[in-house]
Scaffold this motif. Structure first.
Motif, PDB file in Angstrom:
ATOM      1  N   LEU A   2      29.790  52.544  42.029  1.00  0.00           N
ATOM      2  CA  LEU A   2      30.803  53.218  43.186  1.00  0.00           C
ATOM      3  C   LEU A   2      30.510  54.537  43.427  1.00  0.00           C
ATOM      4  CD1 LEU A   2      33.979  51.370  42.393  1.00  0.00           C
ATOM      5  CD2 LEU A   2      32.615  50.884  44.322  1.00  0.00           C
ATOM      6  N   VAL A   3      30.188  55.318  42.424  1.00  0.00           N
ATOM      7  CA  VAL A   3      30.010  56.478  42.678  1.00  0.00           C
ATOM      8  C   VAL A   3      28.775  56.904  43.651  1.00  0.00           C
ATOM      9  CG1 VAL A   3      29.357  58.921  41.764  1.00  0.00           C
ATOM     10  CG2 VAL A   3      31.300  57.485  40.757  1.00  0.00           C
ATOM     11  N   LEU A   4      27.872  55.986  43.300  1.00  0.00           N
ATOM     12  CA  LEU A   4      26.438  56.108  44.095  1.00  0.00           C
ATOM     13  C   LEU A   4      26.926  55.709  45.646  1.00  0.00           C
ATOM     14  CD1 LEU A   4      23.340  56.641  44.087  1.00  0.00           C
ATOM     15  CD2 LEU A   4      23.132  54.187  43.495  1.00  0.00           C
ATOM     16  N   ILE A   5      27.450  54.697  45.851  1.00  0.00           N
ATOM     17  CA  ILE A   5      27.892  54.233  47.103  1.00  0.00           C
ATOM     18  C   ILE A   5      28.753  55.356  47.747  1.00  0.00           C
ATOM     19  CG2 ILE A   5      29.454  52.478  48.380  1.00  0.00           C
ATOM     20  CD1 ILE A   5      28.492  50.650  45.985  1.00  0.00           C
ATOM     21  N   GLY A   6      29.640  56.133  47.182  1.00  0.00           N
ATOM     22  CA  GLY A   6      30.335  57.155  47.692  1.00  0.00           C
ATOM     23  C   GLY A   6      29.342  58.225  48.161  1.00  0.00           C
ATOM     24  N   ASP A   7      28.643  58.541  47.170  1.00  0.00           N
ATOM     25  CA  ASP A   7      27.484  59.798  47.418  1.00  0.00           C
ATOM     26  C   ASP A   7      26.899  59.461  48.832  1.00  0.00           C
ATOM     27  OD1 ASP A   7      28.567  61.311  45.560  1.00  0.00           O
ATOM     28  OD2 ASP A   7      27.153  60.961  44.159  1.00  0.00           O
ATOM     29  N   THR A   8      26.187  58.080  48.590  1.00  0.00           N
ATOM     30  CA  THR A   8      25.511  57.680  49.987  1.00  0.00           C
ATOM     31  C   THR A   8      26.396  57.721  50.994  1.00  0.00           C
ATOM     32  OG1 THR A   8      24.364  56.256  48.219  1.00  0.00           O
ATOM     33  CG2 THR A   8      23.636  55.738  50.576  1.00  0.00           C
ATOM     34  N   LEU A   9      27.487  57.244  51.140  1.00  0.00           N
ATOM     35  CA  LEU A   9      28.436  57.376  52.360  1.00  0.00           C
ATOM     36  C   LEU A   9      28.530  58.700  52.853  1.00  0.00           C
ATOM     37  CD1 LEU A   9      31.503  55.166  51.697  1.00  0.00           C
ATOM     38  CD2 LEU A   9      30.029  55.142  53.680  1.00  0.00           C
ATOM     39  N   LEU A  10      28.553  59.617  51.865  1.00  0.00           N
ATOM     40  CA  LEU A  10      28.741  61.118  52.207  1.00  0.00           C
ATOM     41  C   LEU A  10      27.289  61.568  52.750  1.00  0.00           C
ATOM     42  CD1 LEU A  10      31.240  62.471  49.455  1.00  0.00           C
ATOM     43  CD2 LEU A  10      31.833  61.751  51.897  1.00  0.00           C
ATOM     44  N   GLN A  11      26.305  61.336  52.069  1.00  0.00           N
ATOM     45  CA  GLN A  11      24.924  61.729  52.700  1.00  0.00           C
ATOM     46  C   GLN A  11      24.608  61.644  54.037  1.00  0.00           C
ATOM     47  OE1 GLN A  11      22.206  60.451  49.662  1.00  0.00           O
ATOM     48  NE2 GLN A  11      20.460  60.980  50.827  1.00  0.00           N
ATOM     49  N   TYR A  12      25.094  60.409  54.519  1.00  0.00           N
ATOM     50  CA  TYR A  12      24.725  59.977  55.897  1.00  0.00           C
ATOM     51  C   TYR A  12      25.742  60.446  56.890  1.00  0.00           C
ATOM     52  CZ  TYR A  12      20.712  57.537  53.852  1.00  0.00           C
ATOM     53  OH  TYR A  12      19.452  57.369  53.246  1.00  0.00           O
ATOM     54  N   LEU A  13      26.832  61.073  56.440  1.00  0.00           N
ATOM     55  CA  LEU A  13      27.757  61.625  57.480  1.00  0.00           C
ATOM     56  C   LEU A  13      27.163  62.522  58.278  1.00  0.00           C
ATOM     57  CD1 LEU A  13      30.504  60.643  57.369  1.00  0.00           C
ATOM     58  CD2 LEU A  13      31.206  62.871  55.708  1.00  0.00           C
ATOM     59  N   GLU A  14      26.396  63.238  57.997  1.00  0.00           N
ATOM     60  CA  GLU A  14      26.030  64.548  58.903  1.00  0.00           C
ATOM     61  C   GLU A  14      25.272  63.844  60.177  1.00  0.00           C
ATOM     62  OE1 GLU A  14      26.006  67.756  58.633  1.00  0.00           O
ATOM     63  OE2 GLU A  14      27.334  67.481  57.300  1.00  0.00           O
ATOM     64  N   ILE A  15      24.699  62.535  59.980  1.00  0.00           N
ATOM     65  CA  ILE A  15      23.656  62.254  61.168  1.00  0.00           C
ATOM     66  C   ILE A  15      24.701  61.459  62.262  1.00  0.00           C
ATOM     67  CG2 ILE A  15      21.618  61.809  59.982  1.00  0.00           C
ATOM     68  CD1 ILE A  15      22.503  58.902  59.953  1.00  0.00           C
ATOM     69  N   GLN A  16      25.971  61.331  62.010  1.00  0.00           N
ATOM     70  CA  GLN A  16      27.026  60.477  62.942  1.00  0.00           C
ATOM     71  C   GLN A  16      27.265  61.520  64.032  1.00  0.00           C
ATOM     72  OE1 GLN A  16      27.335  57.393  62.036  1.00  0.00           O
ATOM     73  NE2 GLN A  16      26.428  57.865  60.184  1.00  0.00           N
ATOM     74  N   ARG A  17      27.028  61.418  65.252  1.00  0.00           N
ATOM     75  CA  ARG A  17      27.374  62.290  66.474  1.00  0.00           C
ATOM     76  C   ARG A  17      28.529  62.202  67.177  1.00  0.00           C
ATOM     77  NH1 ARG A  17      24.499  65.042  64.488  1.00  0.00           N
ATOM     78  NH2 ARG A  17      22.129  64.926  64.173  1.00  0.00           N
ATOM     79  N   SER A  18      29.284  61.215  66.966  1.00  0.00           N
ATOM     80  CA  SER A  18      30.734  61.181  67.664  1.00  0.00           C
ATOM     81  C   SER A  18      31.743  60.744  66.475  1.00  0.00           C
ATOM     82  CB  SER A  18      30.401  60.333  68.980  1.00  0.00           C
ATOM     83  OG  SER A  18      30.204  58.956  68.357  1.00  0.00           O
ATOM     84  N   GLU A  19      32.932  60.530  67.226  1.00  0.00           N
ATOM     85  CA  GLU A  19      34.046  60.127  66.393  1.00  0.00           C
ATOM     86  C   GLU A  19      33.804  58.619  66.431  1.00  0.00           C
ATOM     87  OE1 GLU A  19      37.848  61.364  67.682  1.00  0.00           O
ATOM     88  OE2 GLU A  19      38.830  59.583  66.680  1.00  0.00           O
ATOM     89  N   SER A  20      33.380  58.021  67.573  1.00  0.00           N
ATOM     90  CA  SER A  20      33.188  56.662  67.667  1.00  0.00           C
ATOM     91  C   SER A  20      32.179  56.203  66.416  1.00  0.00           C
ATOM     92  CB  SER A  20      32.811  56.225  68.871  1.00  0.00           C
ATOM     93  OG  SER A  20      32.179  54.811  68.981  1.00  0.00           O
ATOM     94  N   ASP A  21      31.013  56.925  66.675  1.00  0.00           N
ATOM     95  CA  ASP A  21      30.016  56.841  65.383  1.00  0.00           C
ATOM     96  C   ASP A  21      30.648  56.652  63.972  1.00  0.00           C
ATOM     97  OD1 ASP A  21      27.963  56.602  67.181  1.00  0.00           O
ATOM     98  OD2 ASP A  21      27.070  58.236  66.685  1.00  0.00           O
ATOM     99  N   LEU A  22      31.420  57.653  63.726  1.00  0.00           N
ATOM    100  CA  LEU A  22      32.013  57.956  62.468  1.00  0.00           C
ATOM    101  C   LEU A  22      32.985  56.662  62.094  1.00  0.00           C
ATOM    102  CD1 LEU A  22      32.939  61.857  62.482  1.00  0.00           C
ATOM    103  CD2 LEU A  22      31.516  60.501  60.420  1.00  0.00           C
ATOM    104  N   LYS A  23      33.628  56.489  63.030  1.00  0.00           N
ATOM    105  CA  LYS A  23      34.588  55.342  62.877  1.00  0.00           C
ATOM    106  C   LYS A  23      34.001  53.891  62.602  1.00  0.00           C
ATOM    107  CE  LYS A  23      39.011  57.052  64.488  1.00  0.00           C
ATOM    108  NZ  LYS A  23      40.106  56.939  65.303  1.00  0.00           N
ATOM    109  N   SER A  24      32.759  53.813  63.244  1.00  0.00           N
ATOM    110  CA  SER A  24      31.965  52.545  63.293  1.00  0.00           C
ATOM    111  C   SER A  24      31.492  52.270  61.805  1.00  0.00           C
ATOM    112  CB  SER A  24      31.105  52.555  64.174  1.00  0.00           C
ATOM    113  OG  SER A  24      29.818  51.422  64.029  1.00  0.00           O
ATOM    114  N   TYR A  25      30.904  53.641  61.342  1.00  0.00           N
ATOM    115  CA  TYR A  25      30.368  53.741  59.870  1.00  0.00           C
ATOM    116  C   TYR A  25      31.126  53.613  58.986  1.00  0.00           C
ATOM    117  CZ  TYR A  25      27.678  56.383  56.237  1.00  0.00           C
ATOM    118  OH  TYR A  25      26.974  56.602  55.231  1.00  0.00           O
TER     119      TYR A  25
END
Lengths: 287, 212
Positions: B154-177
């Motif tokens: 679960l910690v790995l999943i959480g870290d991975t989620l945060l790792q790819y946060l940077e590449i989200q370009r819009s609020e819509s991208d973030l929410k979809s993610y």
């Protein structure tokens, strides 16, 4: 949800009401939830432990449950009662409990029992059509059986045999045929509703506002205009149009009283979460 | 001889008074039976695949108990809390009747006979319910107790989620993610609330950033 007993009814009923609290059979969404407004569903989940409902408000729901038990005793060949069907869609489990599936010529007929009013039977109830068509989709996609009919078996709780208005039901139990959607329409509808709920959850998780309920979802009644005259208690006539009301008021030397429409689901707290609903509280504050 | 011993056994310490009646739980009764004869056994009769005999829509359960080389048979109607037979009993009601019948059958061997005031005296099922609840609680506890491996995952999943946060370009991208990872996020929320708070905070910060 806490069940209160404001009117001192026997504790047995309170126990029953608490026990009968809705089950969705281990799925993420029940059909009822899917059809409910996303705002209501989110708030109900968030405030579940704080929601209070009086046992007297659950009377019809308890009678509905009692009816289901009675129906199970009337087992008939070719009839499947109270089956809960689960389906996976877009990674989400959706389930619906169908009151009755009967094998008839060409396929299955789905029947849902409703304790309802004569008024409801005489008017369109789009939510019945939506609910039964989602059931149809569940039966066809999970059980791979063709559905050839959808029916509401309405048990009219306020039926009067002395009523003779046009369109008034002829008997206290009325069978109502529901229009059927094709499977594509139903699946698109299910996916759209799911998306609405999933989007609302994301918003809630990230602290963004929940989507507002629509006027239909809020059971918004129309604003009407009553033509009245001094010295007369009742309105001469009530109009939906202010122009027509003004015209009659001039002719009758009276005046027009505006009766604002109201979101009855919110004002009557039929959703159970009006106290925590920012949309309703905001409107109330601005009224 | 066994009966003689069991008759002398004082089980009053394992009873409860309720509505003027004395109740003995099946669990305690069976525990005493096993103490007296570790090879004690019981058998529930079935009728056409059902655990009760149909009598005009109501049911009677039948249980055999074998102790000390003797088998005794006992019967009991499936009854409600007012001791009236139940029409079309469900699984829970049949189970209750079987456990009551087992206790009654043990009384045929002498166990608790001194407190067993008559055929219509209900024997407690409360203890069984309590035991079941305890088991359920244990199960629930088990569910929330994470193994080290599950926690790492679960910690790995959480870290991975945060790792790819940077590449989200819009609020819509973030929410979809967020939406496409909702299942994992809900699990983290339930099991690792501290990590969940970090993830929410980071998503909110990212949202502010993309919205300028």
């Amino acid at each position: 949800m806490k069940v209160t007993n404001k009117f001192g009814v026997p504790e047995t009923l309170v126990t029953l009401a608490t026990r009968e609290y809705y089950s969705k059979g281990g799925s993420q969404y029940s059909v009822t939830e899917l059809l409910s407004p996303p705002r209501v569903r989110r708030l109900r989940e968030q405030y579940d432990s704080e929601i209070k409902t009086d046992v007297t408000d659950l009377m019809w729901s308890m009678l509905g449950s009692a009816l289901h038990v009675v129906m199970e005793r009337g087992q008939t060949d070719g009839h499947v009662t109270e089956e809960r069907i689960h389906a996976e869609i877009d990674g989400v489990t959706l389930s619906g409990q169908i009151d009755l599936q009967s094998e008839e010529t060409g396929g299955v007929v789905i029947t849902d029992y409703k304790f309802t009013s004569a008024w409801a039977v005489m008017n369109d109830k789009p939510e019945w059509e939506q609910q039964l068509n989602v059931y149809k989709w569940l039966v066809e996609s999970v059980k791979r059986k063709k559905v050839v009919g959808l029916r509401i078996c309405a048990l009219i709780r306020d039926y009067s045999r002395h009523e003779n208005r046009e369109g008034y039901p002829a008997a206290p139990i009325q069978m109502i045929e529901i229009p059927m959607w094709d499977s594509v329409t139903a699946e698109v509808y299910v996916r759209e509703r799911l998306e609405m709920h999933r989007d609302a959850k994301v918003n809630q998780d990230l602290g963004d506002p929940l989507p507002d309920c629509s006027p239909e979802e809020r059971w918004q009644s129309e604003t009407t205009y009553a033509v009245k005259r001094e010295g007369r208690k009742t309105a001469i006539r009530v109009f939906k149009s202010i122009d027509e009301a003004n015209e009659l008021a001039q002719k009758e030397k009276g005046y027009v009283e505006t009766r604002p429409g109201e979101p009855k689901r919110c004002t009557g707290n039929y959703c159970g979460v009006a106290d925590w609903c920012e949309q309703y509280q905001r409107e109330k504050a601005n009224a | 001889m066994l009966e003689h011993e069991l008759l002398k056994l004082d089980v009053s310490g394992f009873t409860e008074k309720k509505q003027g009646l004395t109740y003995l739980s099946w669990a305690h009764a069976w525990a005493h039976a096993l103490k007296a004869d570790p090879t004690a056994n019981f058998h529930v009769h079935t009728f056409d695949g059902r655990a009760y005999m149909d009598v005009n829509g109501t049911g009677i359960v039948w249980v055999d108990v074998t102790m000390g080389g003797n088998t005794r048979t006992c019967w009991l109607p499936v009854m409600n809390h007012r001791n009236q037979p139940i029409q079309n009993p469900d699984a829970f009601q049949v189970n209750t009747a079987i456990m009551r019948c087992l206790t009654k059958c043990l009384a045929f061997f002498g166990l608790g006979l001194n407190i067993y005031a008559g055929e219509d005296l209900p024997l407690s099922f409360d203890e069984e319910v309590k035991e079941e609840k305890k088991e359920e609680k244990k199960e629930e506890k088990k569910k929330v107790e994470l193994s080290a491996q599950e926690k790492d995952d679960l910690v790995l999943i959480g870290d991975t989620l945060l790792q790819y946060l940077e590449i989200q370009r819009s609020e819509s991208d973030l929410k979809s993610y967020w939406k496409s990872n909702q299942g994992h996020i809900d699990k983290i929320k339930a099991l690792l609330p501290d990590l969940y708070e970090i993830i929410v905070t980071k998503f909110k910060e990212a949202k502010e950033k993309v919205n300028g």
